[in-house]
Design a protein around this motif. Structure first.
Motif, PDB file in Angstrom:
ATOM      1  N   ALA A 103      -2.511 -41.951   2.075  1.00 52.18           N
ATOM      2  CA  ALA A 103      -3.289 -41.371   0.976  1.00 52.18           C
ATOM      3  C   ALA A 103      -3.772 -39.965   1.349  1.00 52.18           C
ATOM      4  O   ALA A 103      -3.769 -39.054   0.513  1.00 52.18           O
ATOM      5  CB  ALA A 103      -4.484 -42.267   0.650  1.00 52.18           C
ATOM      6  N   TRP A 104      -4.177 -39.794   2.605  1.00 50.04           N
ATOM      7  CA  TRP A 104      -4.617 -38.468   3.056  1.00 50.04           C
ATOM      8  C   TRP A 104      -3.453 -37.475   3.002  1.00 50.04           C
ATOM      9  O   TRP A 104      -3.606 -36.353   2.532  1.00 50.04           O
ATOM     10  CB  TRP A 104      -5.168 -38.549   4.480  1.00 50.04           C
ATOM     11  CG  TRP A 104      -5.688 -37.231   4.978  1.00 50.04           C
ATOM     12  CD1 TRP A 104      -6.937 -36.709   4.775  1.00 50.04           C
ATOM     13  CD2 TRP A 104      -4.964 -36.239   5.727  1.00 50.04           C
ATOM     14  NE1 TRP A 104      -7.036 -35.463   5.370  1.00 50.04           N
ATOM     15  CE2 TRP A 104      -5.846 -35.147   5.950  1.00 50.04           C
ATOM     16  CE3 TRP A 104      -3.666 -36.174   6.236  1.00 50.04           C
ATOM     17  CZ2 TRP A 104      -5.465 -34.006   6.654  1.00 50.04           C
ATOM     18  CZ3 TRP A 104      -3.283 -35.031   6.934  1.00 50.04           C
ATOM     19  CH2 TRP A 104      -4.175 -33.970   7.139  1.00 50.04           C
ATOM     20  N   VAL A 105      -2.290 -37.896   3.468  1.00 55.12           N
ATOM     21  CA  VAL A 105      -1.113 -37.025   3.460  1.00 55.12           C
ATOM     22  C   VAL A 105      -0.756 -36.633   2.035  1.00 55.12           C
ATOM     23  O   VAL A 105      -0.483 -35.464   1.737  1.00 55.12           O
ATOM     24  CB  VAL A 105       0.080 -37.704   4.158  1.00 55.12           C
ATOM     25  CG1 VAL A 105       1.347 -36.883   3.971  1.00 55.12           C
ATOM     26  CG2 VAL A 105      -0.211 -37.901   5.651  1.00 55.12           C
ATOM     27  N   THR A 106      -0.753 -37.621   1.132  1.00 49.10           N
ATOM     28  CA  THR A 106      -0.434 -37.346  -0.280  1.00 49.10           C
ATOM     29  C   THR A 106      -1.401 -36.331  -0.873  1.00 49.10           C
ATOM     30  O   THR A 106      -0.992 -35.416  -1.608  1.00 49.10           O
ATOM     31  CB  THR A 106      -0.489 -38.648  -1.095  1.00 49.10           C
ATOM     32  OG1 THR A 106       0.495 -39.562  -0.592  1.00 49.10           O
ATOM     33  CG2 THR A 106      -0.221 -38.378  -2.568  1.00 49.10           C
ATOM     34  N   LYS A 107      -2.665 -36.452  -0.527  1.00 51.81           N
ATOM     35  CA  LYS A 107      -3.676 -35.519  -1.031  1.00 51.81           C
ATOM     36  C   LYS A 107      -3.401 -34.093  -0.545  1.00 51.81           C
ATOM     37  O   LYS A 107      -3.541 -33.128  -1.303  1.00 51.81           O
ATOM     38  CB  LYS A 107      -5.063 -35.967  -0.584  1.00 51.81           C
ATOM     39  CG  LYS A 107      -6.192 -35.095  -1.101  1.00 51.81           C
ATOM     40  CD  LYS A 107      -7.542 -35.633  -0.644  1.00 51.81           C
ATOM     41  CE  LYS A 107      -8.677 -34.742  -1.136  1.00 51.81           C
ATOM     42  NZ  LYS A 107     -10.005 -35.265  -0.676  1.00 51.81           N
ATOM     43  N   GLU A 147       7.210 -35.427   7.196  1.00 54.07           N
ATOM     44  CA  GLU A 147       8.191 -36.031   6.281  1.00 54.07           C
ATOM     45  C   GLU A 147       7.819 -35.762   4.833  1.00 54.07           C
ATOM     46  O   GLU A 147       8.667 -35.379   4.019  1.00 54.07           O
ATOM     47  CB  GLU A 147       8.259 -37.539   6.553  1.00 54.07           C
ATOM     48  CG  GLU A 147       9.438 -38.245   5.864  1.00 54.07           C
ATOM     49  CD  GLU A 147       9.156 -38.559   4.392  1.00 54.07           C
ATOM     50  OE1 GLU A 147      10.097 -38.549   3.578  1.00 54.07           O
ATOM     51  OE2 GLU A 147       7.965 -38.802   4.057  1.00 54.07           O
ATOM     52  N   ALA A 148       6.546 -35.914   4.492  1.00 57.08           N
ATOM     53  CA  ALA A 148       6.118 -35.731   3.113  1.00 57.08           C
ATOM     54  C   ALA A 148       6.222 -34.275   2.674  1.00 57.08           C
ATOM     55  O   ALA A 148       6.699 -33.973   1.571  1.00 57.08           O
ATOM     56  CB  ALA A 148       4.680 -36.239   2.943  1.00 57.08           C
ATOM     57  N   PHE A 149       5.770 -33.361   3.519  1.00 53.35           N
ATOM     58  CA  PHE A 149       5.838 -31.946   3.157  1.00 53.35           C
ATOM     59  C   PHE A 149       7.282 -31.477   3.022  1.00 53.35           C
ATOM     60  O   PHE A 149       7.630 -30.767   2.069  1.00 53.35           O
ATOM     61  CB  PHE A 149       5.089 -31.095   4.185  1.00 53.35           C
ATOM     62  CG  PHE A 149       3.651 -30.846   3.821  1.00 53.35           C
ATOM     63  CD1 PHE A 149       3.268 -29.689   3.173  1.00 53.35           C
ATOM     64  CD2 PHE A 149       2.682 -31.796   4.119  1.00 53.35           C
ATOM     65  CE1 PHE A 149       1.943 -29.458   2.821  1.00 53.35           C
ATOM     66  CE2 PHE A 149       1.353 -31.585   3.775  1.00 53.35           C
ATOM     67  CZ  PHE A 149       0.986 -30.415   3.124  1.00 53.35           C
ATOM     68  N   HIS A 150       8.138 -31.864   3.956  1.00 56.83           N
ATOM     69  CA  HIS A 150       9.529 -31.430   3.888  1.00 56.83           C
ATOM     70  C   HIS A 150      10.236 -32.019   2.670  1.00 56.83           C
ATOM     71  O   HIS A 150      11.120 -31.371   2.087  1.00 56.83           O
ATOM     72  CB  HIS A 150      10.259 -31.826   5.162  1.00 56.83           C
ATOM     73  CG  HIS A 150       9.906 -30.974   6.351  1.00 56.83           C
ATOM     74  ND1 HIS A 150      10.500 -31.137   7.586  1.00 56.83           N
ATOM     75  CD2 HIS A 150       9.031 -29.939   6.485  1.00 56.83           C
ATOM     76  CE1 HIS A 150      10.003 -30.251   8.431  1.00 56.83           C
ATOM     77  NE2 HIS A 150       9.111 -29.514   7.784  1.00 56.83           N
ATOM     78  N   ARG A 151       9.839 -33.223   2.299  1.00 60.51           N
ATOM     79  CA  ARG A 151      10.465 -33.862   1.136  1.00 60.51           C
ATOM     80  C   ARG A 151       9.957 -33.267  -0.168  1.00 60.51           C
ATOM     81  O   ARG A 151      10.745 -32.942  -1.066  1.00 60.51           O
ATOM     82  CB  ARG A 151      10.183 -35.371   1.163  1.00 60.51           C
ATOM     83  CG  ARG A 151      10.835 -36.125   0.000  1.00 60.51           C
ATOM     84  CD  ARG A 151      10.404 -37.575  -0.066  1.00 60.51           C
ATOM     85  NE  ARG A 151       9.000 -37.734  -0.443  1.00 60.51           N
ATOM     86  CZ  ARG A 151       8.049 -38.202   0.363  1.00 60.51           C
ATOM     87  NH1 ARG A 151       8.353 -38.562   1.605  1.00 60.51           N
ATOM     88  NH2 ARG A 151       6.806 -38.309  -0.069  1.00 60.51           N
ATOM     89  N   GLU A 152       8.643 -33.124  -0.285  1.00 62.68           N
ATOM     90  CA  GLU A 152       8.032 -32.695  -1.543  1.00 62.68           C
ATOM     91  C   GLU A 152       8.045 -31.183  -1.735  1.00 62.68           C
ATOM     92  O   GLU A 152       8.075 -30.696  -2.860  1.00 62.68           O
ATOM     93  CB  GLU A 152       6.590 -33.210  -1.612  1.00 62.68           C
ATOM     94  CG  GLU A 152       6.468 -34.724  -1.629  1.00 62.68           C
ATOM     95  CD  GLU A 152       7.076 -35.335  -2.878  1.00 62.68           C
ATOM     96  OE1 GLU A 152       6.974 -34.701  -3.955  1.00 62.68           O
ATOM     97  OE2 GLU A 152       7.665 -36.428  -2.777  1.00 62.68           O
TER      98      GLU A 152
END
Length: 362
Positions: A103-107, A147-152
């Motif tokens: 949740a923190w990463v998504t934010k 992973e999240a930043f590179h994907r999004e």
């Protein structure tokens, strides 16, 4: 109506996934993310205000925003081809749970998108015991964030701040090899190297040359690619009140313990480079040079008669480290922080500021 639809289509084409948020730049193309990799990284931390207008933008490749978000800074940096990244800091106790971590990463990703940012700088700096739950949670956080930043946000940059040495400095016993592998690079904070003083309690350089270099060799011995390391240099020094002097110019300081060590640089106070330059000419000693630590220092007496010793870095000491960056093939260099120079119109200050920026390029 047709003109509006054309502009909307243009924004969709230029901004792609960011088009849901209004671009604050006059030219909407400046809200498009910076994705190209530079041959040499010059990483600048900005803590707020408008000094960024006077940075050497022929050098800066990334700005880490540690102050209030400034859309003007983002637009200007993008116009110069430089990235702007978020500050990422979270208590490790908060992300021991996988769902709370995610949740923190998504934010953070959502905030980066909303502000048209180009990545994130993870600045954790918390004490962690090896093989503890926090030890593994920290590595998992870096992995999930990257992973999240590179994907999004394709082409975005994720960096992680580490101490000057991987040897559990300030009890930060991280899985450095794995963290380096999971993010784009480590920003090595080659300063505050007296945060734990285990020997004599005396004032010394913020970043002693040989000690600094030894830290990089220790990282590389852990099979961390030099291209995964950016050297951080200090644009500030430490002002130490001297209790007495043991040998020639050796300033004995108060015993202020920190994370197990009996003494620390907390016996002094941090001083910006611009303030040091103003005080230097009125000091009792003038600029002096320690050829072992390869750093300048000076002494002065305050209004109460207390003698102080100030250790700092200047173009001479920084140039030595910049040459090492080039010779070892590190990814680049950066500073904490870019706001600490004098950006006024005073001709002497302007030259001093230019010399500090120039010292970053070997």
């Amino acid at each position: 109506m047709a003109r509006y639809l054309y502009f909307f289509a243009f924004c969709q084409f230029v901004l792609g996934p960011f088009a849901d948020n209004p671009c604050p730049c006059e030219d909407p193309r400046l809200c498009k993310q910076i994705t190209d990799e530079k041959d040499f990284e010059v990483y600048a931390f900005d803590v707020g205000g408008k000094n960024w207008q006077y940075y050497n933008w022929t050098q800066v490749t990334t700005v880490a925003t540690f102050g209030k978000y400034d859309p003007e800074l983002m637009c200007f940096a993008h116009s110069k081809g430089a990235r702007v990244v978020l500050k990422g800091d979270v208590s490790l106790k908060e992300i021991l749970d996988d769902s709370r971590r995610d949740a923190w990463v998504t934010k953070q990703v959502e905030l980066a998108k909303k502000q048209f940012m180009d990545g994130i700088n993870l600045d954790i700096e918390q004490a962690v015991e090896e093989s503890s739950p926090e030890y593994y949670a920290l590595t998992a956080l870096v992995d999930a964030t990257t992973e999240a930043f590179h994907r999004e946000i394709p082409g975005s940059q994720v960096s992680f701040d580490v101490a000057w040495s991987p040897k559990c400095i300030d009890k930060r016993c991280y899985d450095y090899t794995m963290i380096a592998d999971r993010c784009d690079f480590l920003f090595v904070m080659s300063y505050d190297e007296q945060s734990q003083i285990w020997g004599e309690c005396i004032a010394s350089a913020n970043a002693p040359y040989n000690q600094t270099l030894e830290g990089y060799m220790d990282y590389i011995k852990m099979n961390i690619d030099p291209k995964k390391l950016v050297m951080g240099v200090p644009w500030y020094g430490y002002d130490y009140p001297c209790l007495n002097f043991t040998r020639l110019n050796e300033c004995v300081i108060s015993k202020v313990p920190f994370r197990g060590a009996p003494c620390s640089d907390a016996a002094g106070r941090q001083v910006p480079y611009k303030q040091i330059m103003k005080q230097l000419n009125s000091s009792t000693s003038g600029r002096m040079w320690d050829n072992v630590q390869k750093a300048p220092y000076y002494m002065y007496m305050d209004s109460g008669g207390q003698v102080h010793q100030v250790w700092y870095d200047d173009p001479q000491s920084i140039s030595l480290r910049a040459a090492y960056v080039k010779n070892l093939g590190l990814r680049g260099i950066g500073m904490w922080n870019a706001n600490l120079l004098d950006y006024t119109d005073d001709p002497i200050a302007k030259q001093q500021t230019k010399d500090m920026w120039d010292a970053l390029q070997p």
